[in-house]
Write a protein that holds these residues in place. Sequence first.
Motif, PDB file in Angstrom:
ATOM      1  N   GLN A  73       0.825  -1.209   0.000  1.00 37.46           N
ATOM      2  CA  GLN A  73       0.000   0.000   0.000  1.00 37.46           C
ATOM      3  C   GLN A  73       0.860   1.259   0.000  1.00 37.46           C
ATOM      4  O   GLN A  73       0.533   2.246  -0.658  1.00 37.46           O
ATOM      5  N   LEU A  74       1.976   1.227   0.734  1.00 36.62           N
ATOM      6  CA  LEU A  74       2.881   2.378   0.750  1.00 36.62           C
ATOM      7  C   LEU A  74       3.459   2.644  -0.640  1.00 36.62           C
ATOM      8  O   LEU A  74       3.732   3.787  -1.004  1.00 36.62           O
TER       9      LEU A  74
ATOM     10  N   VAL B  28       1.544   5.174  -2.714  1.00 35.25           N
ATOM     11  CA  VAL B  28       1.512   6.582  -2.304  1.00 35.25           C
ATOM     12  C   VAL B  28       2.379   7.405  -3.262  1.00 35.25           C
ATOM     13  O   VAL B  28       3.519   7.009  -3.558  1.00 35.25           O
TER      14      VAL B  28
ATOM     15  N   GLY C 203       5.867   6.099  -2.900  1.00 37.28           N
ATOM     16  CA  GLY C 203       5.807   4.833  -3.609  1.00 37.28           C
ATOM     17  C   GLY C 203       6.867   4.723  -4.691  1.00 37.28           C
ATOM     18  O   GLY C 203       7.518   3.683  -4.846  1.00 37.28           O
TER      19      GLY C 203
END
Length: 400
Positions: free
Chosen positions: A250-251, A254, A258
Amino acid sequence: MKYNYRAINKDGGIVTGSIEVDTERSAARQLQRQGLTPVTLTLQMAKQAKSTGGSGKAKKSDVLLVMHQLTTLLKSGVSLDEAVSSLAESIQQDFLKEQLSDISTQLRRGVAFSKALTESKIDLPPYMFHLATAGELTGSLAESLSDGVAQMEYEQRINSELRNALIYPSILIISGISAVMIIFVVVVPKFTKLLSKSKGDIPFLAKAVLETGQFVNSHIAIIGGVIACSVVLGIIGLSKPAIRQRLWDQLMLVPLLGTWLIESDIGRWSAMLGTLLTSRVELTRALTLAQQGVSGSRLRANFSQVTKAVKGGRSLADALQESGAITATGYGLIKVGERSGELPSMLNSLATLYTESGRERMKRFLALLEPIAILVIGAVIGVIMTGIILAITSVNDISV
């Protein structure tokens, strides 16, 4: 193995000590050569390894230091057996001392270093074992291990940069949340009586702030319990690899952050692959090992497809281009490396390129994150204080 001995010297006195040899008979012979008559010889039981974190393992930094010292000794011309036994005697960390002593014993029995290292409990990346095997086959063990140590240092530096980069923003956010909670718990309650004493209308913002403060104080124990439970559940969750992996993925979605994480992953993959190929590890095996060091699930899947394509006969550059794993610049470097026979050096150049690009993105990310965090926290505190001021200034008639 170490033996505790009790012996008689030439003067008839009793002396005690310990000696490290392979067998009890060897211990007796060595003591006799020293002019001592052994009375008792007892095998010294290995101490239980002390853990720095409760798991019976050594810190990664300690392991890295030991491997660095080992490669330095080997490059200086010290024999492998002498280098390992010397480290086993000089190191202070009990777990590593025990493991190195076991490796030294196996080497004296004729066991290959790569096999002894693999069977040890020292926490090393998988590629280190393959580099040790390749180094023994090619007669360049010191160089292979040195390349592995350089890769370990690179990975540790990337992870350290990530942790250090997030420390200040984390402290900033935690401090801001704490400041807001203190205002709600300490400051706002002093004005909640305005809600009951005022005969005029209180603005919506003021009313919302005061009621929120009243709610927080009335349920402070429950809120504290929820926060504590959330922290505990978060710690437990992060201890599970599957949850950590999902969070990491999920990071990577970003913006800025990311892209930085993805470039760090590609840089790590490139550097590891270049190191393995330099040590003459076969390409498909090197690709399999290199993809194990990739953190992101999606990127790891892309590199897995690259490995399958190369096994199917595709060139590495073509396989990477089809998977979309790296940029056009990366394809160009790898294609040139394959054509010129300098693929390892081109991969190392690619790793440097991605590392430097990742650092620049990290700086931009932090340059945006810190002021954004300050503005958000300041806005929240400003809204709270504005609500309090509106409550005070809007009160026209407060009963006494």
